[in-house]
Structures are given as structure tokens and as C-alpha cells.
Design a protein around this motif. Structure first.
Motif, PDB file in Angstrom:
ATOM      1  N   ARG A   1       0.841  -1.216   0.000  1.00 11.14           N
ATOM      2  CA  ARG A   1       0.000   0.000   0.000  1.00 11.14           C
ATOM      3  C   ARG A   1       0.869   1.257   0.000  1.00 11.14           C
ATOM      4  N   ARG A   2       1.933   1.237   0.808  1.00 13.52           N
ATOM      5  CA  ARG A   2       2.839   2.391   0.859  1.00 13.52           C
ATOM      6  C   ARG A   2       3.467   2.628  -0.511  1.00 13.52           C
ATOM      7  N   LEU A   3       3.948   1.551  -1.125  1.00 12.71           N
ATOM      8  CA  LEU A   3       4.564   1.672  -2.446  1.00 12.71           C
ATOM      9  C   LEU A   3       3.546   2.131  -3.481  1.00 12.71           C
ATOM     10  N   ASN A   4       2.344   1.617  -3.395  1.00 14.30           N
ATOM     11  CA  ASN A   4       1.302   2.000  -4.340  1.00 14.30           C
ATOM     12  C   ASN A   4       0.978   3.490  -4.221  1.00 14.30           C
ATOM     13  N   ASP A   5       0.976   3.986  -3.002  1.00 15.63           N
ATOM     14  CA  ASP A   5       0.733   5.419  -2.791  1.00 15.63           C
ATOM     15  C   ASP A   5       1.909   6.264  -3.300  1.00 15.63           C
ATOM     16  N   SER A   6       3.094   5.734  -3.195  1.00 14.31           N
ATOM     17  CA  SER A   6       4.294   6.483  -3.558  1.00 14.31           C
ATOM     18  C   SER A   6       4.578   6.472  -5.064  1.00 14.31           C
ATOM     19  N   ILE A   7       4.311   5.348  -5.719  1.00 16.96           N
ATOM     20  CA  ILE A   7       4.598   5.218  -7.153  1.00 16.96           C
ATOM     21  C   ILE A   7       3.415   5.748  -7.949  1.00 16.96           C
ATOM     22  N   GLU A   8       3.675   6.712  -8.819  1.00 20.48           N
ATOM     23  CA  GLU A   8       2.593   7.407  -9.524  1.00 20.48           C
ATOM     24  C   GLU A   8       2.121   6.702 -10.789  1.00 20.48           C
ATOM     25  N   ASP A   9       2.910   5.828 -11.349  1.00 20.46           N
ATOM     26  CA  ASP A   9       2.572   5.159 -12.604  1.00 20.46           C
ATOM     27  C   ASP A   9       1.307   4.309 -12.430  1.00 20.46           C
ATOM     28  N   GLU A  10       0.287   4.569 -13.280  1.00 19.07           N
ATOM     29  CA  GLU A  10      -0.996   3.873 -13.151  1.00 19.07           C
ATOM     30  C   GLU A  10      -0.890   2.380 -13.454  1.00 19.07           C
ATOM     31  N   THR A  11      -0.044   2.012 -14.402  1.00 17.36           N
ATOM     32  CA  THR A  11       0.128   0.596 -14.736  1.00 17.36           C
ATOM     33  C   THR A  11       0.757  -0.151 -13.566  1.00 17.36           C
ATOM     34  N   ILE A  12       1.790   0.435 -12.996  1.00 19.12           N
ATOM     35  CA  ILE A  12       2.443  -0.178 -11.830  1.00 19.12           C
ATOM     36  C   ILE A  12       1.456  -0.257 -10.675  1.00 19.12           C
ATOM     37  N   SER A  13       0.669   0.775 -10.489  1.00 19.56           N
ATOM     38  CA  SER A  13      -0.324   0.791  -9.423  1.00 19.56           C
ATOM     39  C   SER A  13      -1.327  -0.359  -9.580  1.00 19.56           C
ATOM     40  N   ALA A  14      -1.783  -0.582 -10.800  1.00 16.43           N
ATOM     41  CA  ALA A  14      -2.725  -1.682 -11.052  1.00 16.43           C
ATOM     42  C   ALA A  14      -2.051  -3.027 -10.779  1.00 16.43           C
ATOM     43  N   GLN A  15      -0.766  -3.145 -11.133  1.00 11.91           N
ATOM     44  CA  GLN A  15      -0.043  -4.390 -10.868  1.00 11.91           C
ATOM     45  C   GLN A  15       0.120  -4.619  -9.368  1.00 11.91           C
ATOM     46  N   ILE A  16       0.423  -3.563  -8.633  1.00 12.16           N
ATOM     47  CA  ILE A  16       0.548  -3.674  -7.179  1.00 12.16           C
ATOM     48  C   ILE A  16      -0.804  -4.069  -6.578  1.00 12.16           C
ATOM     49  N   ASP A  17      -1.890  -3.469  -7.074  1.00 15.22           N
ATOM     50  CA  ASP A  17      -3.223  -3.846  -6.600  1.00 15.22           C
ATOM     51  C   ASP A  17      -3.462  -5.341  -6.779  1.00 15.22           C
ATOM     52  N   HIS A  18      -3.067  -5.866  -7.935  1.00 19.47           N
ATOM     53  CA  HIS A  18      -3.272  -7.289  -8.209  1.00 19.47           C
ATOM     54  C   HIS A  18      -2.410  -8.155  -7.289  1.00 19.47           C
ATOM     55  N   LEU A  19      -1.159  -7.768  -7.092  1.00 22.20           N
ATOM     56  CA  LEU A  19      -0.293  -8.499  -6.168  1.00 22.20           C
ATOM     57  C   LEU A  19      -0.870  -8.491  -4.758  1.00 22.20           C
ATOM     58  N   GLU A  20      -1.371  -7.342  -4.351  1.00 30.44           N
ATOM     59  CA  GLU A  20      -1.949  -7.204  -3.012  1.00 30.44           C
ATOM     60  C   GLU A  20      -3.169  -8.110  -2.850  1.00 30.44           C
ATOM     61  N   SER A  21      -4.038  -8.082  -3.830  1.00 29.31           N
ATOM     62  CA  SER A  21      -5.255  -8.896  -3.776  1.00 29.31           C
ATOM     63  C   SER A  21      -4.926 -10.388  -3.739  1.00 29.31           C
ATOM     64  N   THR A  22      -4.020 -10.823  -4.588  1.00 27.91           N
ATOM     65  CA  THR A  22      -3.685 -12.246  -4.654  1.00 27.91           C
ATOM     66  C   THR A  22      -2.923 -12.680  -3.409  1.00 27.91           C
ATOM     67  N   THR A  23      -2.040 -11.835  -2.898  1.00 25.94           N
ATOM     68  CA  THR A  23      -1.335 -12.134  -1.649  1.00 25.94           C
ATOM     69  C   THR A  23      -2.338 -12.343  -0.523  1.00 25.94           C
ATOM     70  N   THR A  24      -3.318 -11.459  -0.441  1.00 26.35           N
ATOM     71  CA  THR A  24      -4.352 -11.577   0.588  1.00 26.35           C
ATOM     72  C   THR A  24      -5.075 -12.915   0.464  1.00 26.35           C
ATOM     73  N   LYS A  25      -5.442 -13.290  -0.753  1.00 22.66           N
ATOM     74  CA  LYS A  25      -6.152 -14.554  -0.966  1.00 22.66           C
ATOM     75  C   LYS A  25      -5.301 -15.759  -0.591  1.00 22.66           C
ATOM     76  N   ILE A  26      -4.033 -15.753  -0.992  1.00 25.01           N
ATOM     77  CA  ILE A  26      -3.145 -16.877  -0.700  1.00 25.01           C
ATOM     78  C   ILE A  26      -2.993 -17.062   0.806  1.00 25.01           C
ATOM     79  N   ILE A  27      -2.619 -15.995   1.470  1.00 20.35           N
ATOM     80  CA  ILE A  27      -2.331 -16.116   2.897  1.00 20.35           C
ATOM     81  C   ILE A  27      -3.603 -16.358   3.697  1.00 20.35           C
ATOM     82  N   SER A  28      -4.692 -15.721   3.322  1.00 18.38           N
ATOM     83  CA  SER A  28      -5.958 -15.953   4.034  1.00 18.38           C
ATOM     84  C   SER A  28      -6.393 -17.408   3.911  1.00 18.38           C
ATOM     85  N   TYR A  29      -6.191 -17.988   2.730  1.00 16.99           N
ATOM     86  CA  TYR A  29      -6.546 -19.397   2.538  1.00 16.99           C
ATOM     87  C   TYR A  29      -5.704 -20.290   3.447  1.00 16.99           C
ATOM     88  N   VAL A  30      -4.412 -19.992   3.535  1.00 19.49           N
ATOM     89  CA  VAL A  30      -3.532 -20.811   4.372  1.00 19.49           C
ATOM     90  C   VAL A  30      -3.826 -20.595   5.851  1.00 19.49           C
TER      91      VAL A  30
END
Length: 181
Positions: A37-66
Motif C-alpha cells: 500500500r505504501r509503495l502504491n501510494d508512492s509510485i505514480e505510474d498507473e500501470t504499476i499501481s494496477a499491478q501492485i493492486d493485483h499483487l496485493e489482492s492475490t497475496t491476501t487470498k493466498i495467505i488468508s486461505y492458508v
């Protein structure tokens, strides 16, 4: 039962013995998500932001499942030790480079490499999540096969179109594994 120990007592003991590792896993999830979230707020590039959002969402799903299925913890060790921290390290480097306010061949090349790596990381995260559902998909296939055999023995399976539909739906579900956002 021979020892006078109930199944519930064994399950509770197994669950309680996993708690310290699950607690560490929850802390790691919160640390990683906070950094994303910190990196997403700091990095202005919209494409990178969308990629970070996807990483964040999938990380949440993986760890929550475990967290819900602690026996899957060994299956994500490499993810926790390498696949999760490495993109964060590279995103931190990207953030520092983008803050330089200058463009140069080395900076640009490194930043492009990180951008490309993020697509690879997203796919790896999706595969990691999907792999957590491998046994569940196998169980579904087995249940469908047994049901088809029972219906066929009873003469209730018809022309097989319904059976094929169920099998395709199960395969489609196991193929996606819920990995997509």
C-alpha cells in the motif's frame, strides 16, 4: 480412541500447535500488504499501481486461505521466502529510481525490467493460489466420476450431455481456482 483421546482433542492440539506459525503468517501478511500500500501510494505510474493492486489482492487470498487451512503452510514456504519479498524489494528500488527526477539509460532500463517482472510475478502469484486448490479440484473430479457411474448403473445418466456439462464446469472452476481477482 485406544488411548482414550477424542478426535476433537487431537484436532484441537494440532490446530493449537500451528498457531504460532499462523500468527507469524498473519503478521507477515500485514507487513507485506502495508508495504504494498505504501509503495502504491508512492509510485505514480498507473500501470504499476494496477499491478501492485493485483499483487496485493492475490497475496491476501493466498495467505488468508492458508490461515484457514494451516496444513497448506508448507506449500507456500517458497512464496513466503522468495516470491513475496523479492517483488517488494524491486518495487522499493523502482520507487527510489522514480524519485530521482532524472532519466538515464540505466535508470530507464532497470525500471522497464521491474515493470516486466511484475507481470511475471502476478502470474506466479495466480499459479500459487491455484495450486492451493489442487486437491479440492481432484476431489470434485472424483465425486463427479462416482456420481456418473452411479447414475449410469441406475440407467439415469441419459445421453451424457449433463455429465459432460458438469465435468466441464468443474474443470473450469478448478482451472480458475478463484485466482483471478
Amino acid at each position: 480412541d485406544q488411548l482414550g483421546i477424542s478426535r476433537q482433542a487431537i484436532y484441537k492440539w494440532e490446530a493449537d500447535s500451528a498457531l504460532p506459525e499462523i500468527d507469524k503468517l498473519i503478521l507477515e501478511r500485514e507487513r507485506a500488504l502495508s508495504e504494498m500500500r505504501r509503495l502504491n501510494d508512492s509510485i505514480e505510474d498507473e500501470t504499476i499501481s494496477a499491478q501492485i493492486d493485483h499483487l496485493e489482492s492475490t497475496t491476501t487470498k493466498i495467505i488468508s486461505y492458508v490461515v484457514e487451512h494451516p496444513k497448506k503452510l508448507p506449500q507456500i514456504r517458497k512464496f513466503l521466502n522468495y516470491s513475496l519479498p523479492t517483488p517488494l524489494k524491486l518495487l522499493n528500488a523502482y520507487d527510489r529510481m522514480s524519485d530521482q527526477g532524472i532519466s538515464g539509460e540505466n535508470l530507464s532500463k532497470s525500471m522497464r525490467s521491474i515493470e516486466e517482472m511484475l507481470d511475471t510475478a502476478i502470474e506466479a502469484y495466480k499459479r500459487q493460489l491455484d495450486s492451493l486448490f489442487e486437491n479440492q479440484a481432484l476431489d470434485i473430479e472424483t465425486d463427479i466420476s462416482v456420481m456418473n457411474q452411479m447414475l449410469a448403473r441406475e440407467g439415469l445418466s441419459g445421453d451424457g450431455a449433463f455429465d459432460d456439462l458438469i465435468t466441464r464446469a468443474a474443470r473450469a472452476q478448478s482451472g480458475s481456482g478463484g485466482a483471478d481477482n
